[in-house]
Design a protein around this motif. Structure first.
Motif, PDB file in Angstrom:
ATOM      1  N   TYR A   1      36.577  65.071  -9.979  1.00 28.09           N
ATOM      2  CA  TYR A   1      35.784  64.548 -11.105  1.00 28.09           C
ATOM      3  C   TYR A   1      36.518  64.841 -12.405  1.00 28.09           C
ATOM      4  O   TYR A   1      36.976  65.970 -12.620  1.00 28.09           O
TER       5      TYR A   1
ATOM      6  N   TYR B   1      24.368  64.918 -14.071  1.00 30.28           N
ATOM      7  CA  TYR B   1      25.388  64.856 -13.030  1.00 30.28           C
ATOM      8  C   TYR B   1      24.688  64.540 -11.712  1.00 30.28           C
ATOM      9  O   TYR B   1      23.624  65.101 -11.422  1.00 30.28           O
TER      10      TYR B   1
ATOM     11  N   LEU C   1      31.147  62.737  -7.296  1.00 28.95           N
ATOM     12  CA  LEU C   1      30.397  63.231  -8.460  1.00 28.95           C
ATOM     13  C   LEU C   1      30.508  62.223  -9.594  1.00 28.95           C
ATOM     14  O   LEU C   1      31.583  61.667  -9.822  1.00 28.95           O
ATOM     15  N   VAL C   2      29.377  61.999 -10.290  1.00 28.21           N
ATOM     16  CA  VAL C   2      29.402  61.092 -11.440  1.00 28.21           C
ATOM     17  C   VAL C   2      28.455  61.645 -12.496  1.00 28.21           C
ATOM     18  O   VAL C   2      27.480  62.342 -12.167  1.00 28.21           O
TER      19      VAL C   2
END
Ligand code: GAL
Length: 338
Positions: A173, A226, A219-220
């Motif tokens: 990420y 998050y 993951l974003v």
């Protein structure tokens, strides 16, 4: 003349057959059709499994495990493809074609899986992390590579256990301020989020240990939260993938929930990466998963689908053909080609 008609008819059929049949099998689609066989602009099956996407300028670069049948059995490969629309992918070549870098550590059936690539704005280098392991996945380390160009040769640097912990499936990420994080499955405890050093070549410090045994990690950051995503540990077989949310990477993380109806086993796929596309009209988050085909890894299929996401909820809709205007972020769902 009467005799000519059947001959003409036969000639037409032959012509139609010759001109349409080979094309229909290999025709490039105008949409992303999850689960369908997906070919690059040269007509070859796309080999970028367990991969990731990096955007540079207007171009998207797809990296992943190249499991082609023509591969030399002693080497492990990472393939790279370039696209401006996420549908049509031009093959850029093997960016990694590595011989066992550490025969004392890794056996002949060593593996290099789930490559993830970042651009480092301070060193102007592209940095790749991948899971490297030996027989029975007992060595549990990461390998690091660097390249001066995005689709160039990625030079192998070294392998290690991040912060001394076991590391199998990894995710990556990159935050807005150039900080980058490695996500890795740490078998005895769960999975970890760890910060990389400024040049991305080292794993600097632990950010969070999440006591949930997950892999295929993505993951974003979306509208202030998050979202972390992963699958349970069932090898190549799919299971119901889950997600959790947090305001900070340090946590606390919410309880984990399924991303799709449990009975579908994430529509027979395993998560691997979350791609965020910030358009002028809307922001899309794309689930990138693999429908592994362990007997024929080269024929593993891609399940890429726009997610429904927001307000702490994430949901993977039933896969169907889609495309995106990467400029505006607007999605459309054309009918599948017959
Ligand atoms: C899965 C993992 C894959 C591969 C596979 C081998 O759990 O996500 O990347 O390592 O196991 O069984």
């Amino acid at each position: 003349m009467r005799r000519c008609i059947p001959v003409l008819f036969a000639v037409c059929l032959l012509f139609l057959g010759v001109s349409l049949c080979p094309a229909s099998g290999k025709r490039a689609r105008d949409a992303i059709c999850p689960g369908a066989s997906w070919r690059d602009t040269d007509g070859h099956l796309i080999q970028a499994h367990g991969g990731c996407i990096l955007k540079r300028g207007n171009e998207y670069y797809l990296f992943g495990e190249d499991r082609s049948r023509r591969n030399q059995p002693t080497r492990r490969y990472v393939g790279c493809y370039r696209s401006t629309d996420l549908v049509h992918w031009h093959y850029c070549g093997e960016v990694v074609s590595l011989k066992n870098p550490d025969p004392k550590l890794f056996t002949n059936d060593w593996i290099l899986e789930r490559p993830k690539v970042l651009y480092n704005r301070y060193t102007h280098q592209y940095v790749m992390y991948a899971h490297i392991d030996g027989r029975g996945y007992s060595i549990a380390r990461v390998a690091v590579f660097v390249s001066r160009t995005v689709a160039g040769h990625y030079h192998y640097l070294r392998n290690f256990r991040p912060l001394g912990h076991q590391s199998r499936d990894i995710g990556i990420y990159q935050g807005r301020h150039g900080k980058a994080y490695l996500l890795f499955e740490d078998r005895p405890t769960g999975f970890r989020i760890a910060e990389l050093s400024r040049n991305y070549l080292r794993v600097k410090r632990n950010i969070c240990l999440i006591h949930q045994h997950l892999e295929g990690l993505g993951l974003v950051h979306y509208h202030g939260l998050y979202y972390v995503l992963g699958s349970h540990l069932t090898g190549w077989g799919p299971n119901p993938d889950v997600y959790a949310t947090a305001k900070s990477l340090h946590g606390p993380w919410s309880a984990f929930r399924n991303i799709a109806p449990a009975r579908t086993n994430t529509y027979d796929s395993q998560s691997g990466y979350l791609l965020k596309i910030v358009g002028t009209h809307r922001t899309a988050v794309i689930y990138m998963g693999d429908r592994w085909n362990p007997g024929q890894l080269w024929n593993t299929r891609y399940i890429w689908m726009p997610l429904q996401i927001g307000n702490g909820r994430l949901w993977l809709p039933k896969p169907r053909c889609w495309r995106i205007d990467v400029h505006t972020g607007v999605l459309s769902y054309p009918r599948p080609a017959k």
